[in-house]
Write an enzyme that holds these catalytic residues in place. Structure first.
Site, mmCIF file in Angstrom:
data_model
loop_
_atom_site.group_PDB
_atom_site.id
_atom_site.type_symbol
_atom_site.label_atom_id
_atom_site.label_comp_id
_atom_site.label_asym_id
_atom_site.label_seq_id
_atom_site.Cartn_x
_atom_site.Cartn_y
_atom_site.Cartn_z
ATOM 1 N N CYS A 1 4.059 20.715 23.684
ATOM 2 C CA CYS A 1 4.436 22.258 24.012
ATOM 3 C C CYS A 1 4.381 22.823 25.313
ATOM 4 O O CYS A 1 5.069 23.440 25.615
ATOM 5 C CB CYS A 1 3.316 22.999 22.908
ATOM 6 S SG CYS A 1 1.460 22.399 23.549
ATOM 7 N N HIS B 1 7.169 28.870 20.390
ATOM 8 C CA HIS B 1 6.422 27.672 20.745
ATOM 9 C C HIS B 1 6.857 26.418 19.978
ATOM 10 O O HIS B 1 7.081 26.439 18.847
ATOM 11 C CB HIS B 1 4.980 27.823 20.718
ATOM 12 C CG HIS B 1 4.395 28.284 19.309
ATOM 13 N ND1 HIS B 1 3.440 27.442 18.533
ATOM 14 C CD2 HIS B 1 4.811 29.019 18.542
ATOM 15 C CE1 HIS B 1 3.388 27.755 17.313
ATOM 16 N NE2 HIS B 1 4.050 28.944 17.241
ATOM 17 N N HIS C 1 -2.943 24.633 23.901
ATOM 18 C CA HIS C 1 -1.940 24.988 23.413
ATOM 19 C C HIS C 1 -0.840 26.149 24.219
ATOM 20 O O HIS C 1 -1.426 26.809 24.472
ATOM 21 C CB HIS C 1 -1.721 25.324 21.552
ATOM 22 C CG HIS C 1 -0.434 25.438 21.259
ATOM 23 N ND1 HIS C 1 0.497 24.599 21.042
ATOM 24 C CD2 HIS C 1 0.260 26.573 20.758
ATOM 25 C CE1 HIS C 1 1.494 25.070 20.380
ATOM 26 N NE2 HIS C 1 1.351 26.250 20.224
#
Length: 173
Positions: A115, A37, A25
């Site tokens: 992301c 994010h 991530h």
């Protein structure tokens, strides 16, 4: 072991890579212990490796959260590796644009809008995901190996197989 906040202090505009097990991530450090994010439904605070929901989701929300709430117990590092390939946009522009996205819902696609694409677009003005590229290359290589094995098997069968042939009467020679 990946560096942690105790080893290295991020600077505003740094990209943070968080290791979630079977995927990474990505967040953008914006200062004062906060990150921004793109968070699909499975990417809740302190999330573990529940990426199936991410694959199935087509929407994600841009969030501003404390770094430790996002990292949880996972390993993480500062990863500005693409600095060698692309020019970094001015930090004030990166932060201003990132802040403008907070609380907005954006389209999400693991392959072209995840992301990592989100934060690299902010930092470099170019959306890129190395983990997607690596996954595609790995799948492509596996497919080529698979086709290669089939091709070799086919050639071997053509060369070594078929020793028994029927004559016109249907009898084997």
């Amino acid at each position: 072991m990946a560096p942690t906040l105790y080893d290295e202090k991020p600077e505003p505009g740094d990209l943070i890579e968080i290791f979630r097990g079977n995927y990474q991530h990505w967040t953008l450090y914006v200062g004062d212990g906060f990150v921004i994010h793109l968070a699909p439904p499975s990417e809740v605070s302190g999330a573990s490796s529940n990426s199936l929901m991410s694959v199935l989701s087509d929407k994600a929300k841009v969030k501003k959260e404390e770094i430790w709430d996002v990292v949880g117990h996972d390993q993480w590092c500062i990863n500005n590796q693409l600095d060698q390939d692309y020019q970094v946009r001015p930090i004030c522009e990166i932060l201003k644009e990132a802040q403008a996205y907070v609380d907005r819902e954006l389209p999400f696609c693991v392959f072209k809008g995840n992301c990592e694409h989100f934060v690299t677009e902010l930092r470099y003005g170019k959306a890129e995901s190395r983990q997607v590229r690596q996954a595609v290359e790995t799948v492509g290589m596996a497919a080529m190996v698979g086709f290669g094995v089939l091709a070799v098997a086919g050639v071997a069968a053509a060369i070594f197989g078929g020793g028994s042939k029927k004559n016109k009467g249907g009898e084997y020679k």
